[in-house]
Write a protein that holds these residues in place. Structure first.
Motif, short mmCIF file in Angstrom:
data_model
loop_
_atom_site.label_atom_id
_atom_site.label_comp_id
_atom_site.label_asym_id
_atom_site.label_seq_id
_atom_site.Cartn_x
_atom_site.Cartn_y
_atom_site.Cartn_z
N LEU A 165 -3.06 4.89 -3.90
CA LEU A 165 -2.53 3.99 -2.86
C LEU A 165 -1.13 4.41 -2.42
O LEU A 165 -0.76 4.23 -1.26
N ALA A 166 -0.36 4.98 -3.34
CA ALA A 166 1.00 5.40 -3.00
C ALA A 166 0.99 6.48 -1.93
O ALA A 166 1.95 6.60 -1.16
N VAL A 167 -0.08 7.28 -1.85
CA VAL A 167 -0.16 8.33 -0.82
C VAL A 167 -1.12 7.94 0.31
O VAL A 167 -1.46 8.77 1.16
N THR A 168 -1.56 6.69 0.31
CA THR A 168 -2.44 6.16 1.37
C THR A 168 -1.58 5.41 2.39
O THR A 168 -0.71 4.62 2.02
N GLY A 169 -1.87 5.65 3.66
CA GLY A 169 -1.07 5.03 4.69
C GLY A 169 -1.50 3.62 5.06
O GLY A 169 -0.71 2.85 5.61
N ASN A 170 -2.75 3.26 4.77
CA ASN A 170 -3.29 1.97 5.19
C ASN A 170 -2.48 0.82 4.62
O ASN A 170 -2.44 0.59 3.40
N GLY A 171 -1.82 0.05 5.51
CA GLY A 171 -0.94 -1.02 5.07
C GLY A 171 -1.66 -2.13 4.33
O GLY A 171 -1.15 -2.67 3.35
N ARG A 172 -2.85 -2.50 4.81
CA ARG A 172 -3.60 -3.58 4.16
C ARG A 172 -3.96 -3.21 2.73
O ARG A 172 -3.82 -4.00 1.80
N ALA A 173 -4.44 -1.96 2.53
CA ALA A 173 -4.81 -1.51 1.19
C ALA A 173 -3.58 -1.43 0.29
O ALA A 173 -3.63 -1.82 -0.89
N ARG A 174 -2.45 -0.99 0.82
CA ARG A 174 -1.24 -0.87 0.02
C ARG A 174 -0.75 -2.24 -0.42
O ARG A 174 -0.36 -2.44 -1.57
N ARG A 175 -0.78 -3.20 0.52
CA ARG A 175 -0.32 -4.55 0.16
C ARG A 175 -1.21 -5.18 -0.89
O ARG A 175 -0.73 -5.82 -1.83
N ALA A 176 -2.53 -4.99 -0.75
CA ALA A 176 -3.46 -5.57 -1.72
C ALA A 176 -3.25 -4.98 -3.11
O ALA A 176 -3.44 -5.65 -4.12
N GLY A 177 -2.82 -3.71 -3.16
CA GLY A 177 -2.58 -3.05 -4.44
C GLY A 177 -1.17 -3.21 -4.95
O GLY A 177 -0.82 -2.63 -5.98
N GLY A 178 -0.36 -3.98 -4.22
CA GLY A 178 1.01 -4.20 -4.66
C GLY A 178 1.90 -2.99 -4.51
O GLY A 178 2.92 -2.87 -5.19
N VAL A 179 1.53 -2.08 -3.62
CA VAL A 179 2.33 -0.88 -3.37
C VAL A 179 3.15 -1.13 -2.12
O VAL A 179 2.63 -1.12 -1.00
N HIS A 180 4.44 -1.36 -2.30
CA HIS A 180 5.29 -1.70 -1.16
C HIS A 180 6.34 -0.63 -0.89
O HIS A 180 6.71 -0.40 0.24
N GLY A 181 6.83 0.03 -1.92
CA GLY A 181 7.82 1.06 -1.74
C GLY A 181 7.17 2.42 -1.54
O GLY A 181 5.95 2.55 -1.43
N GLN A 182 7.99 3.45 -1.49
CA GLN A 182 7.48 4.79 -1.24
C GLN A 182 7.02 5.50 -2.51
O GLN A 182 6.25 6.44 -2.44
N ASP A 183 7.53 5.07 -3.68
CA ASP A 183 7.09 5.64 -4.95
C ASP A 183 7.11 7.17 -4.92
O ASP A 183 6.13 7.82 -5.25
N GLU A 184 8.26 7.73 -4.50
CA GLU A 184 8.46 9.18 -4.45
C GLU A 184 7.55 9.87 -3.45
O GLU A 184 7.31 11.07 -3.53
N VAL A 185 7.04 9.11 -2.47
CA VAL A 185 6.16 9.66 -1.44
C VAL A 185 6.86 9.62 -0.09
O VAL A 185 7.41 8.59 0.30
N THR A 186 6.84 10.74 0.62
CA THR A 186 7.35 10.81 1.98
C THR A 186 6.18 10.93 2.94
O THR A 186 5.37 11.86 2.82
N PHE A 187 6.07 9.99 3.87
CA PHE A 187 4.97 10.02 4.83
C PHE A 187 5.38 10.79 6.08
O PHE A 187 6.47 10.58 6.64
N ILE A 188 4.50 11.66 6.51
CA ILE A 188 4.70 12.48 7.71
C ILE A 188 3.61 12.10 8.72
O ILE A 188 2.45 11.93 8.33
N PRO A 189 3.94 11.97 10.01
CA PRO A 189 2.87 11.74 10.99
C PRO A 189 1.85 12.88 10.96
O PRO A 189 2.23 14.06 10.82
#
Length: 436
Positions: A165-189
């Protein structure tokens, strides 16, 4: 000259005798259930591209277990192999012990899949699902490089466990999994997306070249060569080559997530093949077993095998029955008859793509091989896509939605679909788009 989308010559859907008996599910199963809400019928058997419900209705399957059934339901050759193994009291649970079923699969994977593509990978069996393969890949990349950061892409989907989830962009899935910060992950378009094309590689190069960018050199970049859940966006061959070049230049591991795009879905076994690159790590699951049985692989260059014994474990990291099925599935890729049949259904989907975009220019259709994404974002959005899905179900076709707002109708027929089954599904899709 354009032609109108015409409805198919179909008999009306059979009369439904009444609501399906779902009381036990409603009473005992969690509210988290999803697909049964979209397809409210009780299925009892399946064969090829057909699903049979207990009320007598028959459906054509353009969903294929979210890409887990690329060879269709109950493929004859794979089913026979499973039945023979069961009849012989074959080993059913083996952790990571040596077994005959595992040996046969490793030989088949090497001889029919990896070696013909010039690939040399060590095979790790993590837990039995795709997210387990991703977790192992991320953990291995960090251990092998001694670095913590990961580059991931907007629109990407890699699983529902914490690391994935930390490397998944989907906001709904991240929120459901309690992943809110970047957790050492940088997202690129990603190279392409709802906001249009983006020079992702140039952006990565700029981040890495600037000592004050705030971003350190990561352990790995994880990418889907074809984003499926994100809305069926395909990375171009040139973009993947540029990504491979920048990762090699900076000593960054390249992880290709082929969990849904692999196993022949795009016309080649791996979606990355078209570009000619060789990733450092590849995650595979879904259709690798060929039969819907849970199995996942993390493939990586032998130099990266820095694991200590037992350092990444799991009770079901060696699904013996899935090994048997996966061996038979791998052998299909050396079958002249199987390979000869692959191009025709892909050609028919390419024709559908051209037809839809010529008739209704606001529809954007993306995809390759045996996957299409019919993007209705500019002509009705998620509401129209949901109506298309409902119409399709009512007329005997199962399709799924994807994209940021479920605005993309995702078309995933089996690779082995018959011309008649494919024609039926395409006809229903035409009618749905005309009607909705």
């Amino acid at each position: 000259m354009t032609t109108a989308i015409t409805p198919p010559s179909l008999t009306p859907p059979p009369a439904v005798p009444g609501p399906p008996d779902v009381a036990v599910f409603e009473c005992h199963e969690s509210h988290v259930r999803s697909y049964c809400r979209k397809f409210p019928v009780v299925f009892e058997r399946a064969r090829g591209a057909r699903l049979y419900a207990e009320d007598g209705r028959v459906f054509t399957d353009f969903f294929c277990g979210a890409g887990s059934l690329n060879y269709g339901h109950n493929h004859g050759a794979i089913k026979t192999r499973i039945a023979d193994y069961l009849a012989a009291d074959g080993m059913m649970h083996g952790l990571d012990m040596y077994t005959g079923a595992k040996r046969s699969f490793l030989v088949a994977l090497t001889e029919h899949i990896l070696r013909p593509r010039g690939l040399e990978y060590t095979v790790q069996f993590p837990g039995p699902t795709g997210t387990d393969a991703v977790e192992a890949a991320l953990k291995l990349a960090r251990k092998a490089t001694g670095r913590r950061g990961i580059f991931a892409f907007s629109g990407g989907y890699h699983g529902m466990s914490r690391g994935s989830l930390a490397v998944t962009g989907n906001g709904r899935a991240r929120r459901a999994g309690g992943v809110h910060g970047q957790d050492e992950v940088t997202f690129i378009p990603y190279e392409d997306g709802p906001q249009g094309p983006f020079d992702s590689i140039g952006f990565i190069e700029r981040l890495l070249a600037d000592s004050s960018s705030g971003v350190e050199t990561p352990a790995a970049v994880i990418v889907e060569p074809l984003q499926m859940e994100g809305g069926v966006y395909q990375a171009s061959a040139d973009w993947l080559r540029r990504l491979r070049a920048v990762t090699e230049r900076h000593g960054i591991l390249l992880i290709c997530d082929e969990i849904q795009s692999g196993c022949g879905r795009t016309g080649t076994f791996f979606a990355f093949e078209e570009s000619g690159i060789v990733p450092d790590i590849v995650t595979v699951s879904k259709s690798i077993s060929g039969y819907g049985l849970p199995l996942a692989l993390t493939l990586f260059h032998p130099r990266l095998d820095v694991w200590e014994p037992g350092e990444h474990t799991g009770t079901f990291r060696g699904n013996q029955l899935a090994f048997v099925a996966a061996t038979a599935a791998a052998e299909l890729w050396s079958s002249p008859d199987f390979l000869a049949r692959l191009p025709e259904p892909a050609r028919r989907l390419a024709e559908l793509k051209a037809e839809l975009t010529s008739v209704e220019p606001e529809i954007v259709v993306r995809g390759r091989g045996m996957v299409l994404g019919i993007d209705l974002g500019r002509c009705g959005g998620g509401e129209r896509a949901a109506a298309v899905q409902r119409y399709a179900f009512d007329h005997g076709l199962i399709v799924e939605l994807s994209g940021r707002d479920d605005e993309v109708v995702k078309v995933l027929p089996p690779l082995t679909i018959t011309p008649e089954e494919l024609d039926h599904g395409i006809g229903v899709l035409r009618a749905a788009l005309l009607t909705c």
